[in-house]
Write a protein that holds these residues in place. Structure first.
Motif, PDB file in Angstrom:
ATOM      1  N   PRO A  14      18.892 -36.241 -16.036  1.00  0.00           N
ATOM      2  CA  PRO A  14      19.256 -35.282 -14.983  1.00  0.00           C
ATOM      3  C   PRO A  14      20.505 -35.691 -14.205  1.00  0.00           C
ATOM      4  CG  PRO A  14      16.899 -35.690 -14.959  1.00  0.00           C
ATOM      5  CD  PRO A  14      17.488 -36.688 -15.896  1.00  0.00           C
ATOM      6  N   GLN A  15      20.651 -36.973 -13.910  1.00  0.00           N
ATOM      7  CA  GLN A  15      21.835 -37.434 -13.181  1.00  0.00           C
ATOM      8  C   GLN A  15      23.103 -37.288 -14.022  1.00  0.00           C
ATOM      9  OE1 GLN A  15      18.941 -39.213 -13.263  1.00  0.00           O
ATOM     10  NE2 GLN A  15      18.315 -38.912 -11.133  1.00  0.00           N
ATOM     11  N   LEU A  16      22.986 -37.639 -15.293  1.00  0.00           N
ATOM     12  CA  LEU A  16      24.144 -37.528 -16.168  1.00  0.00           C
ATOM     13  C   LEU A  16      24.529 -36.072 -16.391  1.00  0.00           C
ATOM     14  CD1 LEU A  16      23.184 -40.244 -18.805  1.00  0.00           C
ATOM     15  CD2 LEU A  16      24.807 -40.442 -16.918  1.00  0.00           C
ATOM     16  N   VAL A  17      23.539 -35.214 -16.553  1.00  0.00           N
ATOM     17  CA  VAL A  17      23.809 -33.780 -16.716  1.00  0.00           C
ATOM     18  C   VAL A  17      24.470 -33.234 -15.458  1.00  0.00           C
ATOM     19  CG1 VAL A  17      22.731 -31.509 -16.937  1.00  0.00           C
ATOM     20  CG2 VAL A  17      21.989 -33.386 -18.412  1.00  0.00           C
ATOM     21  N   TYR A  18      23.958 -33.634 -14.307  1.00  0.00           N
ATOM     22  CA  TYR A  18      24.541 -33.172 -13.035  1.00  0.00           C
ATOM     23  C   TYR A  18      26.001 -33.603 -12.920  1.00  0.00           C
ATOM     24  CZ  TYR A  18      25.658 -33.054  -8.071  1.00  0.00           C
ATOM     25  OH  TYR A  18      26.289 -32.841  -6.860  1.00  0.00           O
ATOM     26  N   TRP A  19      26.274 -34.883 -13.196  1.00  0.00           N
ATOM     27  CA  TRP A  19      27.645 -35.391 -13.072  1.00  0.00           C
ATOM     28  C   TRP A  19      28.591 -34.632 -13.999  1.00  0.00           C
ATOM     29  CZ3 TRP A  19      29.781 -39.223  -9.941  1.00  0.00           C
ATOM     30  CH2 TRP A  19      31.092 -39.606 -10.264  1.00  0.00           C
ATOM     31  N   GLY A 167      34.908 -42.021  15.146  1.00  0.00           N
ATOM     32  CA  GLY A 167      35.862 -41.616  14.115  1.00  0.00           C
ATOM     33  C   GLY A 167      35.292 -41.578  12.717  1.00  0.00           C
ATOM     34  N   GLU A 168      33.970 -41.776  12.579  1.00  0.00           N
ATOM     35  CA  GLU A 168      33.380 -41.752  11.253  1.00  0.00           C
ATOM     36  C   GLU A 168      32.208 -40.778  11.172  1.00  0.00           C
ATOM     37  OE1 GLU A 168      34.302 -45.947   9.071  1.00  0.00           O
ATOM     38  OE2 GLU A 168      32.316 -45.663   9.936  1.00  0.00           O
ATOM     39  N   ARG A 169      31.924 -40.389   9.945  1.00  0.00           N
ATOM     40  CA  ARG A 169      30.757 -39.580   9.631  1.00  0.00           C
ATOM     41  C   ARG A 169      29.945 -40.366   8.626  1.00  0.00           C
ATOM     42  NH1 ARG A 169      30.929 -34.073   5.991  1.00  0.00           N
ATOM     43  NH2 ARG A 169      28.828 -33.321   6.407  1.00  0.00           N
ATOM     44  N   LYS A 170      28.640 -40.507   8.838  1.00  0.00           N
ATOM     45  CA  LYS A 170      27.830 -41.342   7.959  1.00  0.00           C
ATOM     46  C   LYS A 170      26.641 -40.575   7.412  1.00  0.00           C
ATOM     47  CE  LYS A 170      24.582 -43.797   9.631  1.00  0.00           C
ATOM     48  NZ  LYS A 170      23.680 -44.800  10.253  1.00  0.00           N
ATOM     49  N   TYR A 171      26.122 -41.099   6.290  1.00  0.00           N
ATOM     50  CA  TYR A 171      24.990 -40.446   5.628  1.00  0.00           C
ATOM     51  C   TYR A 171      24.402 -41.420   4.615  1.00  0.00           C
ATOM     52  CZ  TYR A 171      22.541 -37.098   2.588  1.00  0.00           C
ATOM     53  OH  TYR A 171      21.605 -36.435   1.836  1.00  0.00           O
ATOM     54  N   CYS A 172      23.086 -41.473   4.519  1.00  0.00           N
ATOM     55  CA  CYS A 172      22.446 -42.276   3.490  1.00  0.00           C
ATOM     56  C   CYS A 172      22.020 -41.350   2.354  1.00  0.00           C
ATOM     57  CB  CYS A 172      21.251 -43.031   4.047  1.00  0.00           C
ATOM     58  SG  CYS A 172      21.715 -44.605   4.823  1.00  0.00           S
ATOM     59  N   ALA A 173      22.633 -41.537   1.210  1.00  0.00           N
ATOM     60  CA  ALA A 173      22.361 -40.699   0.043  1.00  0.00           C
ATOM     61  C   ALA A 173      21.193 -41.279  -0.730  1.00  0.00           C
ATOM     62  CB  ALA A 173      23.592 -40.611  -0.844  1.00  0.00           C
ATOM     63  N   VAL A 180      27.280 -37.107  -4.021  1.00  0.00           N
ATOM     64  CA  VAL A 180      28.416 -36.286  -4.436  1.00  0.00           C
ATOM     65  C   VAL A 180      28.669 -35.164  -3.437  1.00  0.00           C
ATOM     66  CG1 VAL A 180      29.267 -34.708  -6.207  1.00  0.00           C
ATOM     67  CG2 VAL A 180      28.130 -36.834  -6.884  1.00  0.00           C
ATOM     68  N   GLU A 181      27.615 -34.479  -3.003  1.00  0.00           N
ATOM     69  CA  GLU A 181      27.785 -33.362  -2.078  1.00  0.00           C
ATOM     70  C   GLU A 181      28.307 -33.832  -0.725  1.00  0.00           C
ATOM     71  OE1 GLU A 181      27.635 -30.149  -2.758  1.00  0.00           O
ATOM     72  OE2 GLU A 181      27.239 -30.705  -4.844  1.00  0.00           O
ATOM     73  N   PHE A 182      27.831 -34.965  -0.227  1.00  0.00           N
ATOM     74  CA  PHE A 182      28.339 -35.498   1.036  1.00  0.00           C
ATOM     75  C   PHE A 182      29.821 -35.839   0.908  1.00  0.00           C
ATOM     76  CE2 PHE A 182      29.448 -39.222   3.619  1.00  0.00           C
ATOM     77  CZ  PHE A 182      29.218 -38.720   4.894  1.00  0.00           C
ATOM     78  N   SER A 183      30.203 -36.453  -0.194  1.00  0.00           N
ATOM     79  CA  SER A 183      31.599 -36.832  -0.394  1.00  0.00           C
ATOM     80  C   SER A 183      32.495 -35.613  -0.469  1.00  0.00           C
ATOM     81  CB  SER A 183      31.731 -37.678  -1.663  1.00  0.00           C
ATOM     82  OG  SER A 183      30.951 -38.852  -1.567  1.00  0.00           O
ATOM     83  N   MET A 184      32.066 -34.600  -1.207  1.00  0.00           N
ATOM     84  CA  MET A 184      32.860 -33.385  -1.307  1.00  0.00           C
ATOM     85  C   MET A 184      32.986 -32.694   0.049  1.00  0.00           C
ATOM     86  SD  MET A 184      31.521 -31.725  -4.893  1.00  0.00           S
ATOM     87  CE  MET A 184      32.093 -32.351  -6.478  1.00  0.00           C
ATOM     88  N   SER A 185      31.890 -32.615   0.781  1.00  0.00           N
ATOM     89  CA  SER A 185      31.908 -31.987   2.097  1.00  0.00           C
ATOM     90  C   SER A 185      32.830 -32.741   3.051  1.00  0.00           C
ATOM     91  CB  SER A 185      30.494 -31.939   2.663  1.00  0.00           C
ATOM     92  OG  SER A 185      30.490 -31.498   4.013  1.00  0.00           O
ATOM     93  N   SER A 186      32.768 -34.067   3.033  1.00  0.00           N
ATOM     94  CA  SER A 186      33.576 -34.875   3.939  1.00  0.00           C
ATOM     95  C   SER A 186      35.058 -34.811   3.597  1.00  0.00           C
ATOM     96  CB  SER A 186      33.102 -36.331   3.902  1.00  0.00           C
ATOM     97  OG  SER A 186      31.760 -36.440   4.327  1.00  0.00           O
TER      98      SER A 186
END
Length: 312
Positions: A14-19, A167-173, A180-186
């Motif tokens: 599932p992870q590989l398919v998603y990527w 000055g930062e935005r943080k998130y635990c994935a 991936v979604e957090f990185s794209m959003s940021s």
């Protein structure tokens, strides 16, 4: 040291398919692929009853070429944490030193994923991830309260719940999808690239390295994701517009080993603890100059896609 668990090969798809569906033209960095296929002899069986963790003695080795315990994002390290004879002292450098033919004394070590693996987003969402739910989480994973594993999980949850620094935005994935979604959003785009340090050898001597090439990553925003100790792969991600990243090719003088390293330069250190070891090592004051350091090979740096520009 916390003992992490692996998933079966069947659970990797599932992870590989998603990527491949979301980032078809983006090579997967080893810092992520290692968590997709840890290659350990332990198992996480995902079924109707949740996740049953069967751990072995496969701890995650400490990496010398790093800043201890996420020093780069905690910003609270006192000068007493690192001594003058500690190899980590050499990790901090000024941006002006990052140039072709420069010499740096470093000690790189290739890390392993420690047996951790990603859950799918659906699986991760079904498991509590909160300090308030720690007893329930420990029971879910059959972890004994008060054990080293339990304390590591507690620390990870507390780290994830701390407010972001200025000055930062943080998130635990808790899944590859959420990282991936957090990185794209940021980064404000779905056209992103991910890189990590790669070391050709599992063990290299402490030696002098020569900088062969320096390339700046595209864009003025970055997201860095660092692995945390947990029964499955959890990455502490933080986004900032006050850092720059470089891909640096290094060659060891002693054994000729090639390291494709990722270096990060923090351009605004005014909010850092004045006793941070970087200021002691570099003999500079908070907010005065960019502070740079190399990242270990288990850390992922996300940037907007684009060819890095060469640096002299």
């Amino acid at each position: 040291m916390f003992l992490l668990a692996a998933v079966s090969h069947a659970a990797l798809s599932p992870q590989l398919v998603y990527w491949n569906s979301v980032l078809p033209n983006t090579p997967m960095p080893s810092a992520i692929s290692d968590f997709n296929n840890p290659g350990r002899d332990t198992n996480v069986n995902v079924g109707h009853g949740g996740v049953n963790v069967n751990t072995g003695h496969k701890g995650k080795p400490w990496v010398v070429v790093t800043v201890p315990n996420r020093l780069s994002i905690v910003y609270a390290a006192a000068e007493t944490q690192i001594h003058d004879d500690d190899p980590n002292v050499a990790l901090f450098f000024l941006e002006k030193e990052l140039r072709r033919d420069a010499k740096m004394n470093l000690y790189f070590t290739k890390t392993a994923s420690g047996g951790a693996a990603f859950l799918t987003q659906k699986e991760a969402d079904a498991i509590p991830f909160s300090s308030a739910k720690l007893p329930e989480i420990l029971g879910h994973f059959s972890v004994k309260p008060g054990s080293a594993e339990a304390e590591a999980m507690k620390t990870t949850l507390q780290d994830c719940e701390e407010p972001a620094v200025r000055g930062e935005r943080k998130y635990c994935a808790t899944s590859l999808e959420s990282m991936v979604e957090f990185s794209m959003s940021s980064l404000g785009t779905r056209d992103v690239a991910a890189v990590s340090t790669t070391v050709a050898k599992a063990v290299t001597p402490r030696q002098q390295y020569t900088v062969m090439e320096v390339k700046a990553l595209a864009g003025d925003r970055l997201v860095a994701c660092h692995p945390e100790a947990y029964p499955y792969a959890v990455f502490y991600c933080h986004a900032t517009a006050t850092s720059k990243a470089y891909r640096v090719r290094l060659v060891g003088t002693a054994d000729g080993v090639v390291v494709e390293a990722v270096a990060v330069c923090h351009t605004d250190t005014s909010a850092w603890n004045p006793n941070h070891v970087a200021f002691k090592v570099l003999k500079v004051k908070p907010g005065s100059v960019p502070v740079c350091h190399f990242l270990p090979d288990d850390t992922v740096v996300w940037s907007r896609s684009g060819q890095g520009r060469a640096s002299t």
